[in-house]
Design a protein around this motif. Structure first.
Motif, PDB file in Angstrom:
ATOM      1  N   ASP A  76       0.836  -1.189   0.000  1.00 39.12           N
ATOM      2  CA  ASP A  76       0.000   0.000   0.000  1.00 39.12           C
ATOM      3  C   ASP A  76       0.879   1.249   0.000  1.00 39.12           C
ATOM      4  OD1 ASP A  76      -2.669   1.424   0.468  1.00 39.12           O
ATOM      5  OD2 ASP A  76      -1.493   2.105   2.189  1.00 39.12           O
ATOM      6  N   LEU A  77       1.921   1.262   0.816  1.00 38.26           N
ATOM      7  CA  LEU A  77       2.831   2.400   0.885  1.00 38.26           C
ATOM      8  C   LEU A  77       3.569   2.605  -0.429  1.00 38.26           C
ATOM      9  CD1 LEU A  77       4.237   4.592   2.608  1.00 38.26           C
ATOM     10  CD2 LEU A  77       5.861   2.841   3.340  1.00 38.26           C
ATOM     11  N   ALA A  78       4.014   1.515  -1.040  1.00 36.08           N
ATOM     12  CA  ALA A  78       4.818   1.615  -2.258  1.00 36.08           C
ATOM     13  C   ALA A  78       3.986   1.984  -3.481  1.00 36.08           C
ATOM     14  CB  ALA A  78       5.544   0.293  -2.510  1.00 36.08           C
ATOM     15  N   SER A  79       2.663   1.949  -3.364  1.00 29.57           N
ATOM     16  CA  SER A  79       1.797   2.254  -4.503  1.00 29.57           C
ATOM     17  C   SER A  79       1.108   3.606  -4.330  1.00 29.57           C
ATOM     18  CB  SER A  79       0.751   1.143  -4.697  1.00 29.57           C
ATOM     19  OG  SER A  79      -0.035   0.967  -3.532  1.00 29.57           O
ATOM     20  N   LEU A  80       1.818   4.573  -3.750  1.00 27.10           N
ATOM     21  CA  LEU A  80       1.242   5.891  -3.508  1.00 27.10           C
ATOM     22  C   LEU A  80       0.842   6.594  -4.801  1.00 27.10           C
ATOM     23  CD1 LEU A  80       3.442   7.346  -0.619  1.00 27.10           C
ATOM     24  CD2 LEU A  80       1.041   6.683  -0.520  1.00 27.10           C
ATOM     25  N   GLY A  81       1.462   6.212  -5.917  1.00 23.85           N
ATOM     26  CA  GLY A  81       1.083   6.809  -7.192  1.00 23.85           C
ATOM     27  C   GLY A  81      -0.383   6.592  -7.512  1.00 23.85           C
ATOM     28  N   LEU A  82      -0.922   5.456  -7.105  1.00 27.11           N
ATOM     29  CA  LEU A  82      -2.343   5.179  -7.318  1.00 27.11           C
ATOM     30  C   LEU A  82      -3.211   6.133  -6.496  1.00 27.11           C
ATOM     31  CD1 LEU A  82      -2.366   1.267  -7.261  1.00 27.11           C
ATOM     32  CD2 LEU A  82      -2.235   2.783  -9.243  1.00 27.11           C
ATOM     33  N   ASP A  83      -2.758   6.417  -5.272  1.00 27.71           N
ATOM     34  CA  ASP A  83      -3.512   7.346  -4.419  1.00 27.71           C
ATOM     35  C   ASP A  83      -3.588   8.724  -5.062  1.00 27.71           C
ATOM     36  OD1 ASP A  83      -3.793   5.942  -1.469  1.00 27.71           O
ATOM     37  OD2 ASP A  83      -1.997   5.300  -2.522  1.00 27.71           O
ATOM     38  N   SER A  84      -2.483   9.150  -5.665  1.00 29.91           N
ATOM     39  CA  SER A  84      -2.464  10.457  -6.330  1.00 29.91           C
ATOM     40  C   SER A  84      -3.469  10.504  -7.473  1.00 29.91           C
ATOM     41  CB  SER A  84      -1.053  10.751  -6.849  1.00 29.91           C
ATOM     42  OG  SER A  84      -1.014  11.977  -7.536  1.00 29.91           O
ATOM     43  N   GLN A  85      -3.537   9.420  -8.248  1.00 34.82           N
ATOM     44  CA  GLN A  85      -4.483   9.382  -9.360  1.00 34.82           C
ATOM     45  C   GLN A  85      -5.929   9.387  -8.866  1.00 34.82           C
ATOM     46  OE1 GLN A  85      -3.442   6.687 -12.732  1.00 34.82           O
ATOM     47  NE2 GLN A  85      -1.657   6.143 -11.495  1.00 34.82           N
ATOM     48  N   LEU A  86      -6.200   8.672  -7.776  1.00 32.64           N
ATOM     49  CA  LEU A  86      -7.558   8.659  -7.227  1.00 32.64           C
ATOM     50  C   LEU A  86      -7.936  10.023  -6.668  1.00 32.64           C
ATOM     51  CD1 LEU A  86      -9.573   6.253  -7.060  1.00 32.64           C
ATOM     52  CD2 LEU A  86      -7.238   5.580  -7.603  1.00 32.64           C
ATOM     53  N   SER A  87      -6.981  10.683  -6.029  1.00 32.61           N
ATOM     54  CA  SER A  87      -7.242  12.023  -5.504  1.00 32.61           C
ATOM     55  C   SER A  87      -7.588  12.986  -6.632  1.00 32.61           C
ATOM     56  CB  SER A  87      -6.020  12.523  -4.730  1.00 32.61           C
ATOM     57  OG  SER A  87      -6.224  13.834  -4.240  1.00 32.61           O
ATOM     58  N   ASP A  88      -6.871  12.867  -7.744  1.00 34.46           N
ATOM     59  CA  ASP A  88      -7.151  13.725  -8.905  1.00 34.46           C
ATOM     60  C   ASP A  88      -8.558  13.495  -9.448  1.00 34.46           C
ATOM     61  OD1 ASP A  88      -4.623  14.784  -8.714  1.00 34.46           O
ATOM     62  OD2 ASP A  88      -3.763  13.528 -10.302  1.00 34.46           O
ATOM     63  N   LYS A  89      -9.098  12.304  -9.230  1.00 35.25           N
ATOM     64  CA  LYS A  89     -10.445  11.984  -9.716  1.00 35.25           C
ATOM     65  C   LYS A  89     -11.518  12.337  -8.684  1.00 35.25           C
ATOM     66  CE  LYS A  89      -8.853   8.189 -12.678  1.00 35.25           C
ATOM     67  NZ  LYS A  89      -9.247   8.804 -13.969  1.00 35.25           N
ATOM     68  N   GLY A  90     -11.107  12.904  -7.544  1.00 33.93           N
ATOM     69  CA  GLY A  90     -12.069  13.366  -6.557  1.00 33.93           C
ATOM     70  C   GLY A  90     -12.416  12.378  -5.463  1.00 33.93           C
ATOM     71  N   TYR A  91     -11.636  11.299  -5.338  1.00 31.38           N
ATOM     72  CA  TYR A  91     -11.899  10.304  -4.300  1.00 31.38           C
ATOM     73  C   TYR A  91     -10.912  10.480  -3.138  1.00 31.38           C
ATOM     74  CZ  TYR A  91     -14.605   7.964  -7.964  1.00 31.38           C
ATOM     75  OH  TYR A  91     -15.517   7.680  -8.950  1.00 31.38           O
TER      76      TYR A  91
END
Length: 300
Positions: free
Chosen positions: A271-286
């Motif tokens: 989960d920590l190593a995949s922070l790039g996914l979190d950034s993409q989800l944040s950009d989509k409003g989640y």
């Protein structure tokens, strides 16, 4: 309030195919696996320095788990749901012994700037350390100086992960209901883990504090229970090892780790190593509805 050790063991369903609502942690195995995974993920990663720091922290948690010096069993109310939550456990400071041991072990392993933070934290009064720990357990992350949170949570987690299996063995498993928070300690999950045992495709949420896993049905939002406005994302490959479930009802998301596809995966580390996914989800409003113990972001 009663001591958990005074409550008779709960026998439960012993069938190997029975769906187990709760899976108790084996802290030594978890910390060993997590440390190994963090070391692997650090290789060539832009987060290498931080992953290495986290690897040292988890290795220190492993030492605490192996030492088994956790004092007497905590006093808690076993008649309540989430019996290890702050609300139902008597105020005890035994975890502060783990904190001092953890900080002492970490001190020679970290860069000078981090060592300064550790010395500051060690110099605080036990009362202040305990107050910060309670704030973290209540989810009031912004009440705690950000530079202290990682170490405080690591000590809290090592302490409660030790006692959680004993508490689970005495809980009425039949009374455990599906919940967004850990049924044992009331903390947020790190992510979903899709398991192949005892049956294929079962989802379990992994606790960010006591390391317990609890069953949660698929295709239902782990935050608001909505089952109609869910989407499953995989940004590189629809069969990716890490996928994201989003909910357009609460605008939350949680990651789903398909560990059977890659047994090397570990929920906190990946989960920590995949922070790039979190950034993409944040950009989509989640917004994340989960909490990673190695990245305690302050609430907005």
């Amino acid at each position: 309030m009663t001591f958990a050790s005074e409550i008779p063991l709960s026998l439960g369903d012993k069938s190997p195919l029975a769906l187990k609502p709760l899976l108790a942690a084996k802290p030594q195995d978890i910390y060993r696996h997590r440390a190994e995974r963090l070391e692997t993920l650090a290789e060539g990663s832009p987060l290498a320095d931080y992953l290495k720091l986290c690897r040292s922290l988890v290795a220190t948690q492993l030492k605490l788990a192996e030492a088994q010096e956790f004092g007497p069993a905590p006093e808690l109310d076993m008649t309540q749901p989430m019996p290890l939550s702050l609300q139902y456990t008597a105020d005890n400071h035994y975890w502060l012994v783990q904190l001092q041991s953890l900080l002492s072990e970490m001190l020679p392993l970290v860069p000078a700037a981090v060592a300064g933070v550790i010395r500051e934290l060690m110099a605080l009064t036990p009362e202040q350390q305990a107050a910060y720990g309670n704030s973290l357990r209540q989810g009031h992350l912004s009440d705690v100086p950000a530079q202290y949170s990682l170490f405080l949570w690591a000590a809290l987690s090592a302490y409660w992960a030790h006692w959680a299996p004993m508490v689970i063995s005495r809980m009425d498993i039949a009374a455990v209901k599906q919940t967004a928070l850990c049924p044992v300690c009331g903390s947020h999950p790190v992510a979903s883990v899709i398991r192949e045992e005892p049956r294929e495709g079962l989802r379990y949420l992994h606790c960010s504090l006591c390391e317990t896993q609890w069953h949660y049905v698929r295709a239902q939002c782990t935050n608001c229970d909505d089952a109609k406005q869910l989407s499953l994302w995989a940004f590189d490959d629809h069969q990716a090892n890490i996928r994201i479930e989003t909910c357009d009802h609460c605008h939350g998301y949680t990651k789903m780790l398909f560990v059977a596809k890659d047994p090397r995966m570990e929920v906190v580390a990946d989960d920590l190593a995949s922070l790039g996914l979190d950034s993409q989800l944040s950009d989509k409003g989640y917004s994340a509805t989960t909490l990673n113990p190695l990245l305690l972001a302050h609430e907005s």
